[in-house]
Design a protein around this motif. Sequence first.
Motif, mmCIF file in Angstrom:
data_model
loop_
_atom_site.group_PDB
_atom_site.id
_atom_site.type_symbol
_atom_site.label_atom_id
_atom_site.label_comp_id
_atom_site.label_asym_id
_atom_site.label_seq_id
_atom_site.Cartn_x
_atom_site.Cartn_y
_atom_site.Cartn_z
ATOM 1 N N UNK A 41 22.303 10.274 15.187
ATOM 2 C CA UNK A 41 21.605 9.320 15.133
ATOM 3 C C UNK A 41 21.377 8.531 16.437
ATOM 4 N N UNK A 42 20.481 7.523 16.356
ATOM 5 C CA UNK A 42 20.308 6.833 17.475
ATOM 6 C C UNK A 42 19.700 7.368 18.714
ATOM 7 N N UNK A 43 18.965 8.172 18.555
ATOM 8 C CA UNK A 43 18.327 9.071 19.648
ATOM 9 C C UNK A 43 16.808 8.876 19.569
ATOM 10 N N UNK A 44 16.302 8.978 20.732
ATOM 11 C CA UNK A 44 14.880 8.634 20.741
ATOM 12 C C UNK A 44 14.042 9.646 20.174
ATOM 13 N N UNK A 45 12.797 9.416 19.882
ATOM 14 C CA UNK A 45 11.524 9.994 19.493
ATOM 15 C C UNK A 45 11.678 11.404 20.206
ATOM 16 N N UNK A 46 11.283 12.633 19.417
ATOM 17 C CA UNK A 46 11.154 14.064 20.026
ATOM 18 C C UNK A 46 9.733 14.446 19.581
ATOM 19 N N UNK A 86 8.285 8.848 27.105
ATOM 20 C CA UNK A 86 8.560 7.928 28.125
ATOM 21 C C UNK A 86 9.246 6.692 27.475
ATOM 22 N N UNK A 87 10.202 6.213 27.914
ATOM 23 C CA UNK A 87 10.832 5.202 27.433
ATOM 24 C C UNK A 87 10.076 3.988 27.762
ATOM 25 N N UNK A 88 9.972 2.898 26.813
ATOM 26 C CA UNK A 88 9.157 1.742 27.122
ATOM 27 C C UNK A 88 7.708 1.618 26.737
ATOM 28 N N UNK A 89 7.212 3.150 26.404
ATOM 29 C CA UNK A 89 5.966 3.244 26.217
ATOM 30 C C UNK A 89 5.812 3.128 24.616
ATOM 31 N N UNK A 90 4.514 2.624 24.128
ATOM 32 C CA UNK A 90 4.449 2.441 22.748
ATOM 33 C C UNK A 90 4.125 3.733 22.205
ATOM 34 N N UNK A 91 4.613 4.095 20.958
ATOM 35 C CA UNK A 91 4.265 5.670 20.547
ATOM 36 C C UNK A 91 3.051 5.817 20.375
ATOM 37 N N UNK A 92 2.106 5.015 19.937
ATOM 38 C CA UNK A 92 0.755 5.296 19.730
ATOM 39 C C UNK A 92 -0.022 5.446 20.877
ATOM 40 N N UNK A 93 0.559 4.787 22.225
ATOM 41 C CA UNK A 93 -0.238 4.905 23.322
ATOM 42 C C UNK A 93 0.043 6.122 23.736
ATOM 43 N N UNK A 94 1.390 6.573 23.558
ATOM 44 C CA UNK A 94 1.710 7.903 24.325
ATOM 45 C C UNK A 94 0.976 9.155 23.591
ATOM 46 N N UNK A 95 1.070 8.812 22.298
ATOM 47 C CA UNK A 95 0.130 10.026 21.513
ATOM 48 C C UNK A 95 -1.207 10.111 21.942
ATOM 49 N N UNK A 96 -1.673 9.070 22.569
ATOM 50 C CA UNK A 96 -3.230 9.081 22.805
ATOM 51 C C UNK A 96 -3.478 9.660 24.193
ATOM 52 N N UNK A 97 -2.467 10.178 24.888
ATOM 53 C CA UNK A 97 -2.718 10.870 26.039
ATOM 54 C C UNK A 97 -2.283 12.123 25.981
#
Length: 193
Positions: A41-46, A86-97
Amino acid sequence: MSNSSPSDHTPPMPAPGTPMAASPLTRAALEIDEYASGLGWDKPARLFALVDTAKLRKQEPGLASQLGIDAASAAGYTPIEQEEIPRGKALDEFLGTIAWPDAVVGCALTVERLMLPPSAEASVPEGMKGKQLTQWVAAHPDRQEVRMTVAVLRGGARESAIRLREKDSPNEVLTGPDLVPGLAEALAATFES
């Protein structure tokens, strides 16, 4: 991701105890859930690309062999883990790329979140949003830590696997196509031109 081919990254290896499921997409979601569970647990999104296992065997026999995928392997989807989000980037923003190559038939994301049971959702103060809501949920005594794995296919099929931290067992994973609709929509949008 837009320039990545499915063979660029090593996929998770299936866990021996992964439960059998009726649908290949459900099996892929459970395989990813079991892989994430093995990391703790306590891992970043994958993020994972999903490729057709039969096509992978045919088009990339060396890679398939390296991954232990042979003619006896079950038909379905092979998850291939992508570069770290990338850490610090909102997940929805990242998925949009993200733009997937044609060989990718679907994708999946596993992410940990705090959730409230339906009985506690009614007590959320009106108008609370964003960081303030996150802090309120984190302090709530009924909060539950969950790992959500959501998988979607280009054709629109969806599947989710949810594991509660307090019931961290492969036999306690809840599955269904509509458990995390917002995240499923965001993943499906990565296939839109």
